[in-house]
Design a protein around this motif. Structure first.
Motif, mmCIF file in Angstrom:
data_model
loop_
_atom_site.group_PDB
_atom_site.id
_atom_site.type_symbol
_atom_site.label_atom_id
_atom_site.label_comp_id
_atom_site.label_asym_id
_atom_site.label_seq_id
_atom_site.Cartn_x
_atom_site.Cartn_y
_atom_site.Cartn_z
ATOM 1 N N GLY A 134 39.481 -19.054 -16.272
ATOM 2 C CA GLY A 134 38.855 -18.219 -17.298
ATOM 3 C C GLY A 134 37.467 -18.453 -17.056
ATOM 4 O O GLY A 134 37.018 -19.639 -17.155
ATOM 5 N N VAL A 135 36.627 -17.536 -17.561
ATOM 6 C CA VAL A 135 35.328 -17.402 -17.566
ATOM 7 C C VAL A 135 34.978 -17.257 -18.905
ATOM 8 O O VAL A 135 35.226 -16.054 -19.324
ATOM 9 C CB VAL A 135 34.556 -16.622 -16.559
ATOM 10 N N LYS A 136 34.168 -17.867 -19.737
ATOM 11 C CA LYS A 136 33.785 -17.791 -21.202
ATOM 12 C C LYS A 136 32.781 -16.568 -20.991
ATOM 13 O O LYS A 136 32.039 -16.336 -20.024
ATOM 14 C CB LYS A 136 33.071 -19.035 -21.643
ATOM 15 N N GLY A 137 32.636 -15.884 -22.221
ATOM 16 C CA GLY A 137 31.657 -14.644 -22.277
ATOM 17 C C GLY A 137 30.399 -15.023 -21.994
ATOM 18 O O GLY A 137 29.742 -14.178 -21.394
ATOM 19 N N HIS A 138 29.772 -16.171 -22.677
ATOM 20 C CA HIS A 138 28.410 -16.412 -22.268
ATOM 21 C C HIS A 138 28.224 -16.612 -20.618
ATOM 22 O O HIS A 138 27.092 -16.165 -20.122
ATOM 23 C CB HIS A 138 27.772 -17.555 -23.173
ATOM 24 N N ARG A 139 29.203 -17.469 -20.184
ATOM 25 C CA ARG A 139 28.835 -17.463 -18.638
ATOM 26 C C ARG A 139 28.948 -16.065 -17.967
ATOM 27 O O ARG A 139 28.150 -15.911 -16.845
ATOM 28 C CB ARG A 139 29.919 -18.361 -18.197
ATOM 29 N N ARG A 140 29.967 -15.192 -18.277
ATOM 30 C CA ARG A 140 30.077 -13.968 -17.673
ATOM 31 C C ARG A 140 28.691 -13.268 -18.008
ATOM 32 O O ARG A 140 28.205 -12.529 -16.993
ATOM 33 C CB ARG A 140 31.078 -13.190 -18.149
ATOM 34 N N ALA A 141 28.247 -13.001 -19.088
ATOM 35 C CA ALA A 141 27.185 -12.317 -19.215
ATOM 36 C C ALA A 141 25.566 -13.051 -18.355
ATOM 37 O O ALA A 141 25.203 -12.022 -18.075
ATOM 38 C CB ALA A 141 26.618 -12.433 -20.805
ATOM 39 N N ALA A 142 25.812 -14.522 -18.287
ATOM 40 C CA ALA A 142 24.598 -14.923 -17.319
ATOM 41 C C ALA A 142 24.945 -14.646 -16.251
ATOM 42 O O ALA A 142 23.754 -14.201 -15.442
ATOM 43 C CB ALA A 142 24.817 -16.562 -17.540
ATOM 44 N N ALA A 143 26.083 -14.405 -15.567
ATOM 45 C CA ALA A 143 26.203 -14.145 -14.160
ATOM 46 C C ALA A 143 25.926 -12.575 -13.874
ATOM 47 O O ALA A 143 25.268 -12.401 -12.964
ATOM 48 C CB ALA A 143 27.730 -14.452 -13.736
ATOM 49 N N ARG A 144 26.219 -11.899 -14.750
ATOM 50 C CA ARG A 144 25.876 -10.471 -14.767
ATOM 51 C C ARG A 144 24.365 -10.149 -14.793
ATOM 52 O O ARG A 144 23.897 -9.305 -14.038
ATOM 53 C CB ARG A 144 26.474 -9.535 -15.806
ATOM 54 N N LEU A 145 23.627 -10.782 -15.768
ATOM 55 C CA LEU A 145 22.233 -10.866 -15.735
ATOM 56 C C LEU A 145 21.658 -11.273 -14.333
ATOM 57 O O LEU A 145 20.775 -10.811 -13.827
ATOM 58 C CB LEU A 145 21.670 -11.585 -16.718
ATOM 59 N N VAL A 146 22.090 -12.370 -14.147
ATOM 60 C CA VAL A 146 21.431 -12.790 -12.601
ATOM 61 C C VAL A 146 21.653 -11.900 -11.601
ATOM 62 O O VAL A 146 20.921 -11.497 -10.832
ATOM 63 C CB VAL A 146 21.886 -14.357 -12.436
ATOM 64 N N ALA A 147 22.917 -11.444 -11.480
ATOM 65 C CA ALA A 147 23.192 -10.344 -10.263
ATOM 66 C C ALA A 147 22.329 -9.210 -10.366
ATOM 67 O O ALA A 147 21.870 -8.787 -9.615
ATOM 68 C CB ALA A 147 24.658 -10.093 -10.251
ATOM 69 N N LYS A 148 21.956 -8.573 -11.669
ATOM 70 C CA LYS A 148 21.288 -7.585 -12.095
ATOM 71 C C LYS A 148 19.961 -7.647 -11.504
ATOM 72 O O LYS A 148 19.233 -6.888 -10.988
ATOM 73 C CB LYS A 148 21.380 -7.262 -13.439
ATOM 74 N N VAL A 149 19.370 -8.931 -11.786
ATOM 75 C CA VAL A 149 18.078 -9.399 -11.294
ATOM 76 C C VAL A 149 17.887 -9.651 -9.968
ATOM 77 O O VAL A 149 17.040 -8.905 -9.487
ATOM 78 C CB VAL A 149 17.486 -10.651 -11.906
ATOM 79 N N HIS A 150 18.910 -9.920 -9.184
ATOM 80 C CA HIS A 150 18.849 -10.007 -7.743
ATOM 81 C C HIS A 150 18.863 -8.589 -7.179
ATOM 82 O O HIS A 150 18.159 -8.251 -6.205
ATOM 83 C CB HIS A 150 20.351 -10.854 -7.243
ATOM 84 N N ARG A 151 19.672 -7.830 -7.757
ATOM 85 C CA ARG A 151 19.813 -6.505 -7.269
ATOM 86 C C ARG A 151 18.339 -5.489 -7.427
ATOM 87 O O ARG A 151 18.077 -4.980 -6.347
ATOM 88 C CB ARG A 151 20.833 -5.769 -7.909
ATOM 89 N N THR A 152 17.951 -5.932 -8.642
ATOM 90 C CA THR A 152 16.634 -5.188 -8.750
ATOM 91 C C THR A 152 15.697 -5.520 -7.928
ATOM 92 O O THR A 152 14.668 -4.932 -7.423
ATOM 93 C CB THR A 152 16.337 -5.398 -10.239
ATOM 94 N N ILE A 153 15.547 -6.888 -7.398
ATOM 95 C CA ILE A 153 14.530 -7.485 -6.636
ATOM 96 C C ILE A 153 14.897 -6.928 -5.328
ATOM 97 O O ILE A 153 13.676 -6.399 -4.370
ATOM 98 C CB ILE A 153 14.370 -8.865 -6.684
ATOM 99 N N GLN A 154 16.123 -6.780 -4.751
ATOM 100 C CA GLN A 154 16.420 -6.291 -3.555
ATOM 101 C C GLN A 154 15.787 -4.909 -3.313
ATOM 102 O O GLN A 154 15.410 -4.450 -2.278
ATOM 103 C CB GLN A 154 17.873 -6.340 -3.437
ATOM 104 N N LYS A 155 16.156 -3.929 -4.526
ATOM 105 C CA LYS A 155 15.880 -2.660 -4.317
ATOM 106 C C LYS A 155 14.431 -2.543 -4.124
ATOM 107 O O LYS A 155 13.838 -1.638 -3.534
ATOM 108 C CB LYS A 155 16.404 -1.930 -5.395
ATOM 109 N N ALA A 156 13.617 -3.284 -5.041
ATOM 110 C CA ALA A 156 12.096 -3.404 -4.940
ATOM 111 C C ALA A 156 11.684 -3.664 -3.740
ATOM 112 O O ALA A 156 10.906 -3.030 -2.848
ATOM 113 C CB ALA A 156 11.520 -4.043 -6.151
ATOM 114 N N TYR A 157 12.304 -4.948 -2.902
ATOM 115 C CA TYR A 157 11.696 -5.118 -1.725
ATOM 116 C C TYR A 157 12.188 -4.167 -0.532
ATOM 117 O O TYR A 157 11.297 -3.814 0.311
ATOM 118 C CB TYR A 157 12.542 -6.633 -1.245
#
Length: 143
Positions: free
Chosen positions: A6-29
């Motif tokens: 099980g993944v707790k909600g706060h860990r899931r939210a953190a993982a989603r934010l990190v993934a979103k940041v990575h995707r945003t940087i990838q698109k900009a690059y």
């Protein structure tokens, strides 16, 4: 044999934010790569090896908030960070508004006490987590 974790909600939210940041940087690059920018050039500007930039851009290495700002600046963007109120959707899979670890306990002083699980308390109020989620927005600017 299979295992279920099980993944707790706060860990899931953190993982989603990190993934979103990575995707945003990838698109900009990728946008700048079409104009001739290379990972080697980015690495030289950051003072790191190209492999570090490669791992960070591909999401295989964590990126600090400072590094996100450095990438944004080098790629011609500004970073905006804000906590945005979470909208409640009927039937959505959201955690409760205030996690039970922040439940208020009785206090003899004027400052409220908050329980942090296992009998630990603190005399200061924690950050209000009710219905908040972090979002990073990278807004384009002209360089």
């Amino acid at each position: 044999m299979s295992y279920r974790t099980g993944v707790k909600g706060h860990r899931r939210a953190a993982a989603r934010l990190v993934a979103k940041v990575h995707r945003t940087i990838q698109k900009a690059y990728e946008k700048r790569r079409k104009d001739g920018l290379t990972q080697t050039a980015l690495a030289d500007c950051l003072g790191v090896h190209r492999s570090v930039v490669n791992r960070q851009l591909n999401g295989r290495d964590d990126i600090s908030i400072a590094r996100v700002a450095e990438y944004a600046n080098l790629l011609g963007y500004d970073v905006e960070f804000d906590f945005v109120e979470r909208s409640t959707i009927a039937g959505a899979n959201h955690t409760q508004a205030i996690p039970p670890v922040f439940a208020q306990t009785a206090s003899s002083g004027s400052t409220p006490m908050y329980a942090f699980g296992a009998g630990q308390t603190a005399a200061r109020k924690p950050v209000n987590l009710e219905d908040q989620v972090a979002e990073v927005k990278i807004a384009a600017i002209e360089v």
